[in-house]
Design a protein around this motif. Structure first.
Motif, PDB file in Angstrom:
ATOM      1  N   LEU A 149      11.949  39.927 -11.508  1.00  0.00           N
ATOM      2  CA  LEU A 149      11.644  39.665 -10.095  1.00  0.00           C
ATOM      3  C   LEU A 149      10.392  38.798  -9.962  1.00  0.00           C
ATOM      4  N   MET A 150       9.400  39.061 -10.822  1.00  0.00           N
ATOM      5  CA  MET A 150       8.157  38.293 -10.810  1.00  0.00           C
ATOM      6  C   MET A 150       8.405  36.829 -11.191  1.00  0.00           C
ATOM      7  N   THR A 151       9.239  36.601 -12.214  1.00  0.00           N
ATOM      8  CA  THR A 151       9.536  35.224 -12.626  1.00  0.00           C
ATOM      9  C   THR A 151      10.347  34.498 -11.554  1.00  0.00           C
ATOM     10  N   ALA A 152      11.244  35.233 -10.877  1.00  0.00           N
ATOM     11  CA  ALA A 152      12.012  34.633  -9.779  1.00  0.00           C
ATOM     12  C   ALA A 152      11.072  34.169  -8.671  1.00  0.00           C
ATOM     13  N   GLY A 153      10.080  35.011  -8.338  1.00  0.00           N
ATOM     14  CA  GLY A 153       9.100  34.653  -7.312  1.00  0.00           C
ATOM     15  C   GLY A 153       8.239  33.477  -7.730  1.00  0.00           C
ATOM     16  N   ALA A 154       7.848  33.442  -9.005  1.00  0.00           N
ATOM     17  CA  ALA A 154       7.016  32.348  -9.514  1.00  0.00           C
ATOM     18  C   ALA A 154       7.765  31.010  -9.462  1.00  0.00           C
ATOM     19  N   LEU A 155       9.050  31.033  -9.850  1.00  0.00           N
ATOM     20  CA  LEU A 155       9.865  29.810  -9.814  1.00  0.00           C
ATOM     21  C   LEU A 155      10.085  29.342  -8.377  1.00  0.00           C
ATOM     22  N   LEU A 156      10.230  30.299  -7.466  1.00  0.00           N
ATOM     23  CA  LEU A 156      10.346  29.959  -6.042  1.00  0.00           C
ATOM     24  C   LEU A 156       9.044  29.312  -5.557  1.00  0.00           C
ATOM     25  N   GLY A 157       7.925  29.795  -6.102  1.00  0.00           N
ATOM     26  CA  GLY A 157       6.627  29.206  -5.791  1.00  0.00           C
ATOM     27  C   GLY A 157       6.527  27.766  -6.251  1.00  0.00           C
ATOM     28  N   PHE A 158       7.112  27.452  -7.419  1.00  0.00           N
ATOM     29  CA  PHE A 158       7.151  26.065  -7.912  1.00  0.00           C
ATOM     30  C   PHE A 158       7.913  25.186  -6.922  1.00  0.00           C
ATOM     31  N   HIS A 159       8.990  25.737  -6.352  1.00  0.00           N
ATOM     32  CA  HIS A 159       9.798  24.984  -5.386  1.00  0.00           C
ATOM     33  C   HIS A 159       8.982  24.604  -4.148  1.00  0.00           C
TER      34      HIS A 159
END
Length: 412
Positions: free
Chosen positions: A77-87
């Motif tokens: 879940l944390m990595t999903a949020g981080a990748l969304l942050g890159f977007h």
């Protein structure tokens, strides 16, 4: 039930590999979009790797407190949020902010799942587990390439990978009860009295030894440092080299780098079968020679298609080296010291992947990314030389031991 959970764990390891290869293939487009210098990718990579190291070191306490299932779910879940942050990141500062949870999540997944599979499943499952990391690392550039070629949008590529990670997190959430069921049905004794007493005697034993003084350990550490340095450097800067020197379109460059990761994945899958016929030492040497030939192909002033062959050869060559070097540790240095030395090897491996790619980026910024293939040749050559020097040292040590044993028998 155990098989279903194993499939879910494999899916989680795909999620571990997916983000690992994204930054390198997206950077040629990201760099011009954000207006950052070339070397910034190296510092972003270092930030992610630093988070991975921190979470790996802390994973023991975290896993004991919360359990593997919950830690894996939160980490994905944390990595999903981080990748969304890159977007959504409006500037380079926000990319660095998002890189921290991306690294922290990856380290916790890696440590937790390796430990869980080692405890609850048979040994051969561990080999396939690392194959699935390669599946994720191969799919990442392919997905990113589709968005770069279609919409020229690296942001949408990160958004898509974030969506995949979120879907995996949802699957993990709904299967949380399955972990405890499998654990309860497992015939393997977990954290019993005998295991605890083993670990206590081990701790006492470790305090008495100095593994770094054992002959050959420093050469082994050098091999690990440069192995992970090569693997990470090719993944991070390969695409930039193809775009800036070979003048490929960013989407094509991303696809070519995905073939590099495919080489590692396929190579490790095949290695799992041939380890019964060929020794670890032979596989390590063959892998290093193939990787060196691949790096030389990248270095020579040949048509662009040879660069693709070079990437694939380098990936295939690297495939058996890391798992075989790890497996050879008890044979090389004895079971008494292997656990401590294994820890040192992993620390140096992380160090190589953390510092060598940014070092190349720093040099390239002040010269040219054209130095990329030369650096890869040098890194692989140093790894090969240190590995061969270690083999020769251990051969001499073995001969000396045999002579001493024969002399003792003769005297008796």
């Amino acid at each position: 039930m155990a098989t279903l959970l194993l499939v879910i764990i494999y899916l989680a390891f795909i999620s571990l590999g997916l983000p690992d290869s994204l930054l390198g293939v997206a950077w040629p487009v990201m760099q011009s979009d954000i207006g950052a210098p070339l070397e910034t990718a190296g510092f972003l990579f270092m930030t992610i790797a630093g988070g991975t190291i921190i979470s790996s070191l802390a994973s023991g306490k975290v896993l004991r407190r919360f359990g593997t299932s919950k830690v894996t779910f939160v980490s994905v879940l944390m990595t999903a949020g981080a990748l969304l942050g890159f977007h959504f990141a409006p500037s380079i500062i926000w990319l660095f902010v998002c890189a921290i949870p991306l690294g922290l999540g990856a380290g916790a997944i890696d440590a937790g799942l390796n430990d869980y599979v080692a405890t609850h499943y048979k040994a051969h499952h561990m080999s396939w587990l690392h194959c699935f990391w390669g599946v994720g690392a191969t799919l990442g550039p392919i997905i990113m390439a589709q968005f770069i070629s279609g919409q020229n949008s690296w942001r949408n590529g990160y958004f898509a990978i974030s969506g995949i990670q979120l879907a995996l997190a949802i699957i993990l959430f709904f299967t949380l009860p399955l972990w405890s069921k499998v654990k309860n049905n497992s015939n393997i004794t977990l954290n019993g009295g005998t295991e605890e007493s083993k670990s206590l005697s081990y701790d006492e034993e470790v305090n008495e030894i100095k593994p770094l003084q054992i002959k050959g350990v420093k050469l082994a550490l050098t091999s690990f440092l440069f192995y992970c340095g090569v693997e990470a450097t090719v993944g991070l800067w390969g695409s930039s080299y193809l775009v800036n020197v070979k003048e490929l379109h960013a989407a094509h460059a991303a696809q070519w780098v995905s073939f590099y990761y495919a080489g590692i994945t396929i190579g490790r899958f095949i290695t799992g079968f041939i380890t019964f016929k060929i020794s670890n030492l032979t596989l390590i040497r063959m892998g290093q020679i193939i990787a060196l030939l691949g790096a030389v192909l990248l270095f020579l002033p040949l048509p662009s298609i040879f660069s693709l062959v070079g990437f694939v050869m380098t990936g295939l060559g690297l495939a058996p080296i890391f798992p075989c070097m790890l497996h050879e540790t008890p044979t090389r240095f004895g079971k008494k010291h292997s656990q401590t030395i294994m820890g040192y090897q992993m620390a140096l491996a992380y160090t190589g992947s953390t510092f060598l790619p940014p070092l190349l980026g720093f040099i390239a910024t002040h010269s040219t990314i054209g130095i990329f293939p030369l650096c890869i040749v040098v890194f692989v050559a140093v790894m090969l030389l240190s590995s061969e020097k270690l083999n020769n040292l251990l051969k001499k040590k073995d001969l000396t031991t045999r002579k001493d044993t024969s002399q003792q028998h003769f005297n008796h």
